[in-house]
Design a protein around this motif. Structure first.
Motif, PDB file in Angstrom:
ATOM      1  N   LEU A   1      -5.779  19.124 -30.682  1.00 60.46           N
ATOM      2  CA  LEU A   1      -5.755  19.149 -31.986  1.00 60.46           C
ATOM      3  C   LEU A   1      -6.578  18.329 -33.002  1.00 60.46           C
ATOM      4  CD1 LEU A   1      -1.862  19.471 -32.342  1.00 60.46           C
ATOM      5  CD2 LEU A   1      -3.517  21.328 -32.543  1.00 60.46           C
TER       6      LEU A   1
ATOM      7  N   THR B   1       1.903  22.125 -37.080  1.00 58.50           N
ATOM      8  CA  THR B   1       1.020  23.057 -36.755  1.00 58.50           C
ATOM      9  C   THR B   1       1.346  23.851 -35.528  1.00 58.50           C
ATOM     10  OG1 THR B   1       0.757  21.523 -34.654  1.00 58.50           O
ATOM     11  CG2 THR B   1      -0.670  21.052 -36.718  1.00 58.50           C
TER      12      THR B   1
ATOM     13  N   ASP C   1      -6.949  21.028 -38.013  1.00 55.02           N
ATOM     14  CA  ASP C   1      -5.421  21.765 -37.949  1.00 55.02           C
ATOM     15  C   ASP C   1      -4.671  21.304 -38.677  1.00 55.02           C
ATOM     16  OD1 ASP C   1      -5.971  23.473 -35.320  1.00 55.02           O
ATOM     17  OD2 ASP C   1      -6.609  21.490 -34.521  1.00 55.02           O
ATOM     18  N   VAL C   2      -4.623  19.877 -39.132  1.00 52.76           N
ATOM     19  CA  VAL C   2      -3.714  19.176 -40.044  1.00 52.76           C
ATOM     20  C   VAL C   2      -4.468  18.297 -40.939  1.00 52.76           C
ATOM     21  CG1 VAL C   2      -3.035  17.739 -38.159  1.00 52.76           C
ATOM     22  CG2 VAL C   2      -1.408  18.293 -40.170  1.00 52.76           C
TER      23      VAL C   2
END
Length: 340
Positions: free
Chosen positions: A40, A246, A93-94
């Motif tokens: 990620l 996520t 992703d975040v």
């Protein structure tokens, strides 16, 4: 720019790919049969640090989460123009906000930060002083659902689990944070996970979830001290939160195997970027900035104390208003960095 993280290249605005190339090579190993996904990718926004040691905290957050999750972080330090005018969440992703910008009232910056999650649908995590950032506006706090402008003194805090939730599967029911600040809740419109009792006799939410459409925002007011950052329970909380927002955490708290911690990973911080001439404050610079900021509101503060018509709660409210008027620490940064 000077790189504060040993062994990590200073990145451009595009995420660094060096760690991904290393992991791609590792996919030739036996673990390739299990790990079909790349790590990620998280972008950590942070500040130079006056009241918090943000250089240490960026390392503690990234390493603490990477012990439990296959994730790599890029760190964006005080890139205000980037945060204000670009799709800075693109490719991640975040987004993790660990900022402290109490005196900032830039509506365009707030709108663009919110847009990363509300329109671009990139999940977000907001930590500690992020909730006191932009606190003199009503534009920021509705994004994550909790309004606060003040906190209790630093000290131990007993946390209570508000409800069963996958994010809390590794959190003990009697968790006590040894040294942190309880943020006073003014308004709350979200899903409470953890609470703590305040000296005012009220219960205050410390950890929660907020939905922005189909995209999730995780928030916690914990995280002032290095002691909290080092707490294994706090690290597990952030890890489960990152997996949850996520979409990689099952209802029973089980981690998606593709994103379980990778023992062969390199540095958790993949890249670092900051505007020219901007860096983390040294201890002496932070003390200088803090002193100048406090001196700037001294007349207001003394007026609250000396006014014979103001007593008790009214005097406390007067002092809090003085603090709310304190200029942003960044206003004193160049002056303090030029002093011997």
């Amino acid at each position: 720019n000077k790189n504060p993280y040993s062994g990590v290249a200073v990145s451009t605005r595009k995420p660094s790919t060096s760690l991904y190339l290393l992991l791609a090579t590792c996919l030739c190993s036996i673990s390739a049969a299990v790990r079909a996904e790349p790590p990620l990718r998280a972008l950590l926004l942070t500040s130079p640090g006056v009241y918090h040691n943000y250089q240490y905290q960026a390392r503690a957050i990234s390493e603490g989460i990477a012990r439990h999750v296959n994730v790599v972080f890029d760190v964006s330090l005080a890139e205000l123009e980037r945060w204000k005018s670009s799709d800075f969440a693109e490719g991640y992703d975040v987004i993790v906000y660990n900022i402290c910008m109490a005196g900032n009232e830039d509506a365009e910056m707030i709108a663009n930060m919110r847009r990363q999650t509300e329109d671009l649908e990139v999940p977000a995590m907001v930590i500690h002083c992020t909730m006191h950032s932009f606190r003199n506006t009503d534009f920021w706090w509705p994004f994550y659902g909790l309004q606060s402008k003040s906190h209790e003194a630093l000290g131990p805090m007993n946390l209570t689990i508000g409800k069963e939730h996958p994010v809390l599967t590794d959190i003990p029911g009697n968790w006590t944070v040894g040294k942190d600040e309880l943020y006073i809740n003014l308004q709350f419109h979200a899903e409470a996970l953890l609470t703590a009792p305040g000296k005012d006799g009220r219960t205050h939410v410390t950890t929660w979830l907020q939905q922005q459409g189909q995209t999730t925002v995780f928030g916690t007011t914990l995280g002032h001290s290095n002691e909290t950052m080092q707490d294994p329970v706090f690290q597990r909380l952030l890890s489960k939160a990152l997996l949850y927002v996520t979409g990689n955490l099952d209802d029973d708290g089980t981690i998606n195997p593709a994103f379980a911690a990778d023992p062969s990973r390199g540095d958790a911080i993949s890249g670092f970027s900051a505007p020219p001439g901007v860096g983390y404050f040294s201890e002496s610079e932070a003390k200088c900035v803090m002193a100048k900021a406090h001196r700037s509101i001294a007349p207001c503060y003394v007026g609250c104390i000396a006014n014979p018509l103001i007593w008790g709660e009214d005097a406390d409210a007067c002092k809090e208003e003085c603090v709310a008027q304190m200029p942003a620490p960044e206003q004193f940064s160049s002056e303090c960095r030029s002093e011997p």
